[in-house]
Design an enzyme around this catalytic site. Structure first.
Site, PDB file in Angstrom:
ATOM      1  CG  PHE A  16     -14.673  30.552 -33.656  1.00 27.96           C
ATOM      2  CD1 PHE A  16     -13.518  29.932 -33.199  1.00 27.96           C
ATOM      3  CD2 PHE A  16     -14.998  30.441 -35.004  1.00 27.96           C
ATOM      4  CE1 PHE A  16     -12.706  29.214 -34.059  1.00 27.96           C
ATOM      5  CE2 PHE A  16     -14.197  29.732 -35.865  1.00 27.96           C
ATOM      6  CZ  PHE A  16     -13.046  29.106 -35.401  1.00 27.96           C
ATOM      7  CG  ASP A  18     -13.602  34.789 -30.525  1.00 28.92           C
ATOM      8  OD1 ASP A  18     -12.595  35.430 -30.183  1.00 28.92           O
ATOM      9  OD2 ASP A  18     -13.634  33.538 -30.556  1.00 28.92           O
ATOM     10  CG  HIS A  62     -11.559  33.518 -35.512  1.00 32.31           C
ATOM     11  ND1 HIS A  62     -11.050  34.632 -36.143  1.00 32.31           N
ATOM     12  CD2 HIS A  62     -12.682  33.173 -36.190  1.00 32.31           C
ATOM     13  CE1 HIS A  62     -11.815  34.940 -37.167  1.00 32.31           C
ATOM     14  NE2 HIS A  62     -12.824  34.085 -37.213  1.00 32.31           N
TER      15      HIS A  62
END
Length: 258
Positions: A16, A18, A62
């Site tokens: 991800f 993030d 996420h």
């Protein structure tokens, strides 16, 4: 990074986008600076590919669109394709690049379909594409915002407003030549980005337009962007935060009536 410095062309995968924060020291302080600090004696031909963006209800940790994080770091190229063929062609170009490339693949596009890439397909990084022609307003979008902008343009066409849609494809290199050429035809500009409004890439595009293309404008510029809040988990709330077709249509209507 070490493999790239010794002649390989690795592709690292971060599940991800993030989670780029977990390796931010390397991505911001080490990888993009080696070529500059060695006067070009050492290159880092490294691709970091990662799943980016919201709209799927994955929650605040996420679902972020983090292209703007990478945009703050000189020395990184930033690619964000919107079609299956561009994923293939731009990845081929990214692997060939002697500079590090952060390759954002939007989670919301992973199941999308499109024309297959031709054999040996390579798409030059930093070359935007006009994916719909129009004479009334320019919509500049990236990644999953490109099909969203196209849907908005189709609705606006029913009202007699013809929107031209520009797929930036890359933030670095940034193809402002194509954006300004489109603006010369339409005289109105809307940027459509999933990044939060505060610090989003649309602000960079708008600032360049103000510097280099102010005389082309017949109306104020509008930015449709994410809200400056953590992304909610609930679908109905997430839709309030990220750009939607209705938000884009409303922005264009305001400009058409200006």
């Amino acid at each position: 990074m070490g493999a790239a410095m010794t002649g390989m062309r690795p592709v690292a995968e971060i599940m991800f986008s993030d989670f780029l924060a977990c390796c931010w020291d390397y991505l911001a302080n080490e990888i993009p600076k080696v070529r500059y600090m060695t006067g070009g004696q050492v290159t880092v031909p490294l691709v970091v590919r990662t799943a980016n963006g919201g709209g799927l209800g994955f929650g605040a940790q996420h679902s972020q669109a983090t292209e703007n994080w990478a945009l703050t770091v000189p020395g990184l190229k930033i690619a964000a394709p919107a079609t299956p063929a561009d994923v293939v062609g731009m990845m081929a170009a990214a692997i060939r690049s002697d500079d590090p490339v952060v390759f954002f693949e939007h989670k919301g596009l992973l199941a999308s379909k499109g024309a297959p890439a031709p054999p040996d397909h390579v798409v030059e990084l930093g070359r935007a594409a006009v994916v719909r022609e129009g004479a009334d307003v320019t919509l500049v979008a990236l990644a999953a915002m490109v099909p969203l902008a196209l849907r908005a343009a189709a609705l606006l066409a029913e009202e007699g407003v013809e929107a031209e849609v520009v797929d930036l494809r890359c933030l670095v290199p940034l193809d402002m030549r194509t954006v300004l050429a489109s603006l010369a035809r339409t005289s109105r500009l809307v940027t459509v980005e999933e990044n939060p409004y505060q610090g989003g890439w649309g602000a960079t595009v708008v600032s360049i337009v103000a510097d280099e293309g102010f005389g082309l404008l017949d109306a104020p510029v509008r930015r449709v962007a994410g809200e400056c809040v953590p992304l909610p988990f609930a679908d109905a709330l997430e839709e309030r935060v990220i750009p939607t077709v209705d938000k884009v249509v409303a922005a264009v209507r305001s400009l058409a009536a200006y």
